[in-house]
Design an enzyme around this catalytic site. Structure first.
Site, PDB file in Angstrom:
ATOM      1  N   HIS A 104     -20.502 -38.506  -3.262  1.00 51.78           N
ATOM      2  CA  HIS A 104     -19.322 -38.994  -4.192  1.00 51.78           C
ATOM      3  C   HIS A 104     -17.972 -39.062  -3.071  1.00 51.78           C
ATOM      4  O   HIS A 104     -18.026 -38.135  -2.119  1.00 51.78           O
ATOM      5  CB  HIS A 104     -19.015 -37.854  -5.071  1.00 51.78           C
ATOM      6  N   ASP A 119     -24.328 -39.141 -12.332  1.00 57.44           N
ATOM      7  CA  ASP A 119     -25.546 -40.235 -12.568  1.00 57.44           C
ATOM      8  C   ASP A 119     -27.040 -39.723 -12.344  1.00 57.44           C
ATOM      9  O   ASP A 119     -27.977 -40.511 -12.593  1.00 57.44           O
ATOM     10  CB  ASP A 119     -25.385 -41.540 -11.698  1.00 57.44           C
TER      11      ASP A 119
HETATM   12  C1  SDX Z   1     -19.561 -42.949  -9.649  1.00 51.02           C
HETATM   13  O1  SDX Z   1     -15.099 -42.866  -7.850  1.00 51.02           O
HETATM   14  C2  SDX Z   1     -15.638 -42.149  -8.730  1.00 51.02           C
HETATM   15  O2  SDX Z   1     -14.989 -41.256  -9.439  1.00 51.02           O
HETATM   16  C3  SDX Z   1     -16.967 -42.781  -9.398  1.00 51.02           C
HETATM   17  C4  SDX Z   1     -17.545 -42.372 -10.583  1.00 51.02           C
HETATM   18  C5  SDX Z   1     -16.596 -42.210 -11.857  1.00 51.02           C
HETATM   19  O3  SDX Z   1     -16.924 -41.542 -12.631  1.00 51.02           O
HETATM   20  O4  SDX Z   1     -15.821 -43.418 -12.017  1.00 51.02           O
HETATM   21  O5  SDX Z   1     -17.805 -40.686 -10.475  1.00 51.02           O
HETATM   22  C6  SDX Z   1     -18.935 -42.714 -10.968  1.00 51.02           C
HETATM   23  O6  SDX Z   1     -19.663 -44.198  -9.102  1.00 51.02           O
HETATM   24  C7  SDX Z   1     -20.557 -41.735  -9.114  1.00 51.02           C
HETATM   25  C8  SDX Z   1     -21.199 -42.283  -7.561  1.00 51.02           C
HETATM   26  C9  SDX Z   1     -22.523 -43.154  -8.122  1.00 51.02           C
HETATM   27  N1  SDX Z   1     -23.007 -43.721  -6.812  1.00 51.02           N
HETATM   28  C10 SDX Z   1     -24.268 -43.394  -6.311  1.00 51.02           C
HETATM   29  O7  SDX Z   1     -24.835 -42.148  -6.800  1.00 51.02           O
HETATM   30  C11 SDX Z   1     -24.739 -44.063  -5.284  1.00 51.02           C
HETATM   31  C12 SDX Z   1     -25.223 -43.173  -4.119  1.00 51.02           C
HETATM   32  N2  SDX Z   1     -24.052 -42.731  -3.539  1.00 51.02           N
HETATM   33  C13 SDX Z   1     -23.430 -43.277  -2.369  1.00 51.02           C
HETATM   34  O8  SDX Z   1     -23.459 -44.803  -2.235  1.00 51.02           O
HETATM   35  C14 SDX Z   1     -21.805 -42.835  -1.902  1.00 51.02           C
HETATM   36  O9  SDX Z   1     -22.045 -41.466  -1.937  1.00 51.02           O
HETATM   37  C15 SDX Z   1     -20.964 -43.136  -2.757  1.00 51.02           C
HETATM   38  C16 SDX Z   1     -20.725 -44.465  -3.010  1.00 51.02           C
HETATM   39  C17 SDX Z   1     -20.941 -42.552  -3.886  1.00 51.02           C
HETATM   40  C18 SDX Z   1     -19.561 -42.635  -2.035  1.00 51.02           C
HETATM   41  O10 SDX Z   1     -19.580 -43.371  -0.775  1.00 51.02           O
HETATM   42  P1  SDX Z   1     -18.099 -43.035   0.291  1.00 51.02           P
HETATM   43  O11 SDX Z   1     -17.398 -42.071  -0.364  1.00 51.02           O
HETATM   44  O12 SDX Z   1     -17.792 -44.401   0.824  1.00 51.02           O
HETATM   45  O13 SDX Z   1     -19.201 -42.228   1.424  1.00 51.02           O
HETATM   46  P2  SDX Z   1     -19.760 -42.785   2.538  1.00 51.02           P
HETATM   47  O14 SDX Z   1     -20.638 -43.954   2.165  1.00 51.02           O
HETATM   48  O15 SDX Z   1     -18.798 -43.064   3.606  1.00 51.02           O
HETATM   49  O16 SDX Z   1     -20.748 -41.871   2.876  1.00 51.02           O
HETATM   50  C19 SDX Z   1     -20.569 -40.734   3.883  1.00 51.02           C
HETATM   51  C20 SDX Z   1     -21.726 -40.257   4.426  1.00 51.02           C
HETATM   52  C21 SDX Z   1     -22.222 -41.554   5.267  1.00 51.02           C
HETATM   53  O17 SDX Z   1     -23.121 -41.019   6.482  1.00 51.02           O
HETATM   54  P3  SDX Z   1     -22.265 -41.276   7.961  1.00 51.02           P
HETATM   55  O18 SDX Z   1     -21.970 -42.850   8.016  1.00 51.02           O
HETATM   56  O19 SDX Z   1     -21.059 -40.560   7.897  1.00 51.02           O
HETATM   57  O20 SDX Z   1     -23.332 -40.859   8.998  1.00 51.02           O
HETATM   58  O21 SDX Z   1     -22.624 -39.746   3.674  1.00 51.02           O
HETATM   59  C22 SDX Z   1     -23.882 -40.642   3.808  1.00 51.02           C
HETATM   60  C23 SDX Z   1     -23.326 -41.745   4.270  1.00 51.02           C
HETATM   61  O22 SDX Z   1     -24.727 -42.666   4.696  1.00 51.02           O
HETATM   62  N3  SDX Z   1     -24.232 -40.737   2.152  1.00 51.02           N
HETATM   63  C24 SDX Z   1     -25.486 -40.748   1.828  1.00 51.02           C
HETATM   64  C25 SDX Z   1     -25.196 -40.843   0.500  1.00 51.02           C
HETATM   65  N4  SDX Z   1     -23.891 -40.729  -0.052  1.00 51.02           N
HETATM   66  C26 SDX Z   1     -23.415 -40.918   1.237  1.00 51.02           C
HETATM   67  N5  SDX Z   1     -26.680 -40.580   2.296  1.00 51.02           N
HETATM   68  C27 SDX Z   1     -27.864 -40.382   1.663  1.00 51.02           C
HETATM   69  N6  SDX Z   1     -27.668 -40.721   0.240  1.00 51.02           N
HETATM   70  C28 SDX Z   1     -26.564 -40.866  -0.460  1.00 51.02           C
HETATM   71  N7  SDX Z   1     -26.465 -40.994  -1.822  1.00 51.02           N
END
Ligand code: SDX
Length: 429
Positions: free
Chosen positions: A305, A363
């Protein structure tokens, strides 16, 4: 004397006012930066940028705390109900008994949609994704109410708000019924919001539909958990659309479109599909390895998140709700739940996830719960949209009422071609 941050870069300098919130990080007001220095700030993902001032919701990502108008999500979910949470988000206070009775009456009597809407659905293929139908049908409400939505009139804004909260469940249930080829079921004024939604989705003309109080309570709680969440991507979309003066129905349709993405509201559908793809506990290490592999775009859906760097408080309540629903339905040893719980256990003890502070979000368990309630995966994000409508509309109202409100128009860092003269086609190549 207001505190200020001094910005100095070579001969450029600016005094930037510091502003304090009730709780949470202070902000540096950079509105005067470009005028005083000719510089923009750059933050494409808004990781360090507050887009607005708000009094509605506050998240402490490090502590895993979510407050709506100061009340914690666990207290609202355990002691209140969804329409009470709607009132709180819209008006800023918990309703008295009379205020709640009046609000429930008003919402209940706006649940029907114009009969013409049913013909609107027949334009879609039966196998259209229900989120595509929701974007279309909610946007189409503009055609029925656009001429009565003077967004400068607080009364008309509240009528539109009540209409949105009341009608999205009806439109969502119609999208589901159309998808499965069953007749639409009209709303009933003698049922609660959640009971009415389950009835519109699962009742059939051939036999009476019996409301299961435990499942209706679970549905109501799932709506509460998804109601609002600060300036997430879809709420920011609604605010930006609303900043141009677009009518609220069109703005909510924009929010639904944004919510659909798998990185956002579409993650509940993607998370359940992922658990199905993993299938059995012994395949979990393979998927954990893929999630850690920088060359693999795969991510653990339902994990991570932007704000929560601790356990999403909604996920805890969702997990508890999941067990309640499975117990009520007598579903023992659900293979998807087994995989989910083992996946969570492994991930929370894996250094990659610990170091990156990746925890289950709202989720992760919702899909298992919604599937057990009888919804197909393609309806999961639709349910999220039904619940989030109140958050979008409350934030839209707050934006319209903000005296500092103006059209949102970000700038950019331009890295394209410098100015150059046109070449005739015979001069190219
Ligand atoms: C919702 O914003 C909100 O409040 C949203 C929400 C709401 O109520 O409105 O809470 C609802 O959207 C919840 C999130 C649902 N999405 C997912 O579950 C999809 C999987 N999660 C990721 O795509 C990600 O964690 C996000 C999109 C939720 C957050 O992305 P960020 O903040 O841009 O974080 P990032 O992509 O920069 O990740 C930081 C690091 C990265 O690694 P590095 O590049 O630093 O090496 O963490 C890793 C990412 O690769 N990472 C993950 C991961 N999520 C982040 N690695 C593996 N699996 C994951 N799920």
């Amino acid at each position: 004397m207001t505190e200020a941050a001094k910005f100095v870069l070579g001969d450029k300098n600016a005094e930037l006012q510091l502003r304090h919130g009730t709780i949470g990080p202070d902000v540096v007001d950079i509105a005067s930066l470009y005028k005083n220095t000719g510089l923009f700030t750059y933050d494409p993902g808004f990781t360090s940028t507050a887009s607005c001032e708000s009094k509605i919701t506050y998240i402490d990502g490090d502590e895993g705390v979510l407050l709506h108008r100061g009340y914690s999500i666990d207290q609202l979910a355990e002691r209140g109900d969804f329409l009470e949470t709607c009132y709180l988000l819209l008006y800023g206070e918990l309703p008295t008994a009379h205020e709640k009775e009046d609000f429930v009456y008003r919402v209940t009597r706006h649940t029907m949609v114009h009969e013409q809407m049913s013909r609107f659905y027949t334009g879609f293929r039966r196998d259209a994704h229900p989120m595509a139908v929701m974007v279309g049908s909610v946007g189409a409400l503009s055609a029925f109410y656009h001429d009565s939505t003077d967004i400068t009139d607080p009364h008309q804004r509240m009528v539109a708000s009540i209409r949105m909260i009341a009608k999205t469940p009806t439109l969502a249930a119609m999208a589901y019924k159309y998808h499965i080829g069953q007749p639409f079921v009209y709303p009933r004024n003698d049922l609660t919001y959640a009971e009415n939604f389950l009835h519109m989705c699962f009742a059939v003309p051939c036999e009476p539909y019996h409301i299961n109080a435990t499942l209706a309570k679970a549905m109501d709680r799932i709506f509460i958990l998804h109601a609002d969440h600060e300036q997430n991507a879809s709420t920011s979309t609604v605010r930006l659309a609303g900043s141009s003066g677009a009518n609220p129905f069109a703005c909510i349709a924009a929010g639904i479109a944004c919510l659909w993405g798998p990185a956002h509201g579409g993650a509940n559908e993607a998370a359940l599909n992922m658990l199905g793809e993993i299938g059995t506990k012994d395949r979990i290490p393979e998927f954990i390895a893929r999630a850690k592999d920088k060359n693999d775009p795969f991510r653990l859906m339902g994990f991570g998140h932007r704000v929560y760097k601790n356990y999403d408080p909604r996920a805890k309540i969702m997990q508890q709700t999941c067990h309640e629903v499975l117990d009520e339905l007598g579903i023992r040893d659900d293979p998807l739940l087994e995989v989910a719980m083992e996946l969570e256990h492994i991930a929370l003890n894996d250094e990659y996830f610990v170091e990156k502070k990746l925890y289950p979000n709202v989720d992760f368990y919702s899909g298992i719960t919604l599937k057990a309630l009888g919804f197909p995966t393609e309806m999961f994000t639709v349910l999220f949209a039904v619940a989030r409508t109140v958050g979008w509309i409350a934030q839209w109202n707050e934006m319209i009422e903000d005296p500092q409100q103006r059209i949102g128009r970000p700038r950019q860092l331009y890295t394209g071609a410098p100015r150059r003269d046109y070449l005739g086609i015979d001069q190219r190549g």
